[in-house]
Design an enzyme around this catalytic site. Structure first.
Site, PDB file in Angstrom:
ATOM      1  N   GLU A   1      -0.136  28.616   3.622  1.00 30.57           N
ATOM      2  CA  GLU A   1      -0.151  29.848   2.650  1.00 30.57           C
ATOM      3  C   GLU A   1      -1.776  30.114   2.754  1.00 30.57           C
ATOM      4  OE1 GLU A   1       1.255  31.059  -1.917  1.00 30.57           O
ATOM      5  OE2 GLU A   1       0.277  29.115  -1.180  1.00 30.57           O
TER       6      GLU A   1
ATOM      7  N   ASP B   1       0.245  24.713   0.514  1.00 26.45           N
ATOM      8  CA  ASP B   1      -0.104  25.861  -0.487  1.00 26.45           C
ATOM      9  C   ASP B   1      -1.479  26.151  -0.560  1.00 26.45           C
ATOM     10  OD1 ASP B   1       0.958  26.776  -2.899  1.00 26.45           O
ATOM     11  OD2 ASP B   1      -0.539  25.547  -3.923  1.00 26.45           O
TER      12      ASP B   1
ATOM     13  N   HIS C   1       9.572  32.020  -3.764  1.00 26.73           N
ATOM     14  CA  HIS C   1       9.487  31.648  -5.106  1.00 26.73           C
ATOM     15  C   HIS C   1       8.390  32.302  -5.914  1.00 26.73           C
ATOM     16  CE1 HIS C   1       6.507  29.125  -3.154  1.00 26.73           C
ATOM     17  NE2 HIS C   1       6.073  28.685  -4.367  1.00 26.73           N
ATOM     18  N   ASP C   2       7.376  32.963  -5.530  1.00 26.30           N
ATOM     19  CA  ASP C   2       6.300  33.607  -6.106  1.00 26.30           C
ATOM     20  C   ASP C   2       6.590  35.015  -6.079  1.00 26.30           C
ATOM     21  OD1 ASP C   2       4.718  31.267  -6.849  1.00 26.30           O
ATOM     22  OD2 ASP C   2       3.623  31.222  -5.004  1.00 26.30           O
TER      23      ASP C   2
ATOM     24  N   ASP D   1       6.500  20.639   0.851  1.00 25.04           N
ATOM     25  CA  ASP D   1       5.220  21.335   0.335  1.00 25.04           C
ATOM     26  C   ASP D   1       4.048  20.481   0.025  1.00 25.04           C
ATOM     27  OD1 ASP D   1       4.172  23.867  -0.798  1.00 25.04           O
ATOM     28  OD2 ASP D   1       6.133  24.186  -1.740  1.00 25.04           O
TER      29      ASP D   1
END
Length: 551
Positions: free
Chosen positions: A252, A198, A321-322, A100
């Site tokens: 993302e 991210d 995870h979100d 990440d």
């Protein structure tokens, strides 16, 4: 066929959220050694890539997305030696590891921010500082409240599009970009295989930081999503870092449409693929706490649009995870949980693109029955509820409890359910977040012992995709676009074609599909007695999924 064949297009990715995956030392928090101990489970799925959520040094205000040292491992997760062992063990199993990359912001405990506070060596310019105690614009944080925080020590305010402990970097400063690229190359030299980036399309903010539309849930997003220099900076990043390596990159991208995404992921674009959110917003209203009614036609329309209109490569995901658990969100986590889990897996693996599987998805884990705000850890959920209470929109949590139960990011973050022992085999200690009470029935050990489990079906799907390039590079054609419960589509490549039929309904449903009249071999189905040959008139049982070849 896509002539630019690459390993990452043909790969299947498994996402690991370290804090919740497996705890090896009994402190209640997952760690790197815990991941190493469970790598055989991941490898047994047949996946090719592991995406590791942040394990860097961090105060953990946002569970690692607030990084205080990009080149160190957070002590709860282990050491750099543990991480190096993990990388070696992943590669020994013929899998790859992507990390990440969180560079829109850093922790306020990062050395850069500390130096910025002290106005040392030009670091004041690394972040967005503004004079006065009144916010310089009306931008909101994605977690609720103002995007500006007054710093008593400095006597100025700084910008944070997320938590107040996550200060936004000013990417217009060349030294910021140079430091980020140096750090990325440091990790690439250590042997990683790419990055998940991210909120990467938020890195460029417009000059003057103008006010945003106050009617937006995230005020200011029209200015900081895909800002004026985002494309330029990502192209510079690629040239300075990963273009020199055989990597995969996925960005993302918040509030992005297919046209803008094409700029990022076309043949000349700086990234391999993006995570967009359009399909994640089908059940969202104007505000986080005001969900929207939706039906299958909404989801079909969005995902079909990305299948046919994107100039570039698709990422395929239904949770992470979100996001909430997929069987709870898009299907049935009760009576038809098994069928639902298999149906959603069938969708994921039979579209063109790179599929991403989030830990626990392969056993059909469900949302958690949250009872109070005190049970939650998720900054977003807590912030949105507290903001609504402060604004007088609600008086207490109970008024929005059902919405939070459906939406909270913590649904995906409850510990992985390995077996039916205490704490689902995740830890010998007290878990950092509650284990879902259904772990005694839903766990990896039970799924391994059941030939008809979602887990074993996922393995069949991975094999199916590996053996049939039509699911990787095929051309997508949607049938019955207006049908509210059946999703049917054809995938075609070099004269080979398949028909996928999915019934997103708890009732038996009949449809007519011309393609079905020429189906032959049944490639995979989530009911054991699915017909091997069909005609144009199909009757699909509750949450039934079938994939037939076409002749």
């Amino acid at each position: 066929m896509d002539e630019r064949r690459t390993w990452w297009k043909e790969a299947v990715v498994y996402q690991i959220y370290p804090r919740s995956f497996n705890d090896s030392d009994g402190d209640g928090v997952g760690d790197l050694q815990g991941i190493i101990d469970k790598l055989d489970h991941v490898a047994s799925l047949g996946v090719d890539v592991i995406w590791l959520n942040p394990v860097y040094e961090s105060p953990q205000a946002d569970n690692g997305y607030d990084i205080s040292d990009y080149r160190a491992i957070h002590e709860e997760y282990g050491t750099m030696a543990d991480w190096e062992t993990l990388l070696e063990e992943v590669h020994d199993r013929d899998m790859k590891l992507i990390m990440d990359l969180v560079v829109n912001h850093t922790s306020t405990e990062h050395e850069w921010f500390e130096q910025s506070r002290r106005d040392e060596d030009g670091y004041r310019e690394y972040y967005f500082w503004r004079e006065g105690e009144t916010p310089p614009n009306n931008w909101k944080s994605g977690f609720g409240g103002s995007a500006w925080e007054f710093d008593e020590e400095v006597g100025m305010q700084y910008l944070h599009l997320f938590d107040e402990t996550q200060a936004d970097l000013d990417w217009d400063v060349e030294a910021v970009r140079a430091d980020v690229y140096e750090m990325m190359n440091w990790w690439l030299e250590k042997g990683i295989d790419g990055f998940r980036m991210d909120v990467i399309n938020l890195i460029s903010k417009p000059e003057g930081l103008p006010d945003g539309d106050p009617s937006q849930d995230w005020v200011g997003i029209e200015h900081f999503a895909d800002g004026p220099n985002a494309q330029e900076y990502l192209e510079e990043m690629a040239e300075a870092t990963y273009d020199d390596y055989d990597t995969m990159t996925v960005g993302e991208c918040v509030d992005i449409d297919v046209e803008t995404a094409s700029d990022y992921v076309s043949e000349e674009g700086p990234m391999d693929m993006v995570f967009h959110f359009e399909h994640m917003h089908v059940d969202m209203g104007e505000k986080w706490l005001s969900p929207a009614e939706w039906d299958l036609t909404d989801l079909k329309a969005v995902m079909s649009h990305w299948q046919t209109e994107l100039d570039g490569w698709n990422s395929l995901y239904l949770t992470n995870h979100d996001q909430p658990r997929i069987v709870s969100r898009f299907a049935d986590d009760g009576e038809y949980r098994r069928e639902s889990g298999k149906l959603l897996g069938t969708l994921l693996f039979t579209l063109s693109g790179t599929p991403y599987v989030y830990q626990g998805q392969e056993i059909g884990m469900t949302n958690y029955p949250w009872r109070s705000l005190d049970e939650l850890d998720d900054l977003q959920s807590i912030g949105k509820v507290e903001e609504a209470i402060e604004a007088g929109e609600i008086d207490e949590f109970e008024e929005v409890a059902d919405i939070v139960r459906d939406r909270s990011r913590d649904n995906a973050r409850t510990p992985m359910q390995w077996d039916d022992s205490e704490n689902a085999g995740f830890t010998d200690g007290d878990p950092w977040l509650s284990v879902n009470p259904n772990y005694e029935a839903i766990n990896v050990a039970a799924a391994e012992a059941d030939d008809d489990s979602i887990l074993n079906y996922y393995r069949d799907l991975v094999d199916l995709r590996e053996d049939n390039e039509v699911f990787v590079y095929g051309e997508y054609t949607l049938h019955l676009p207006d049908h509210e419960s059946v999703w049917a589509y054809r995938m075609e490549l070099d004269g080979e074609a398949v028909l996928v039929t999915l019934n997103f309904s708890a009732t038996e449903t009949s449809v007519t599909i011309d393609d079905a009249a020429r189906t032959s071999d049944l490639l995979v189905a989530n009911y054991d007695d699915a017909p091997t040959v069909t005609d144009a008139n199909l009757t699909l049982r509750p949450y039934e999924a079938r994939v037939h070849s076409l002749t």
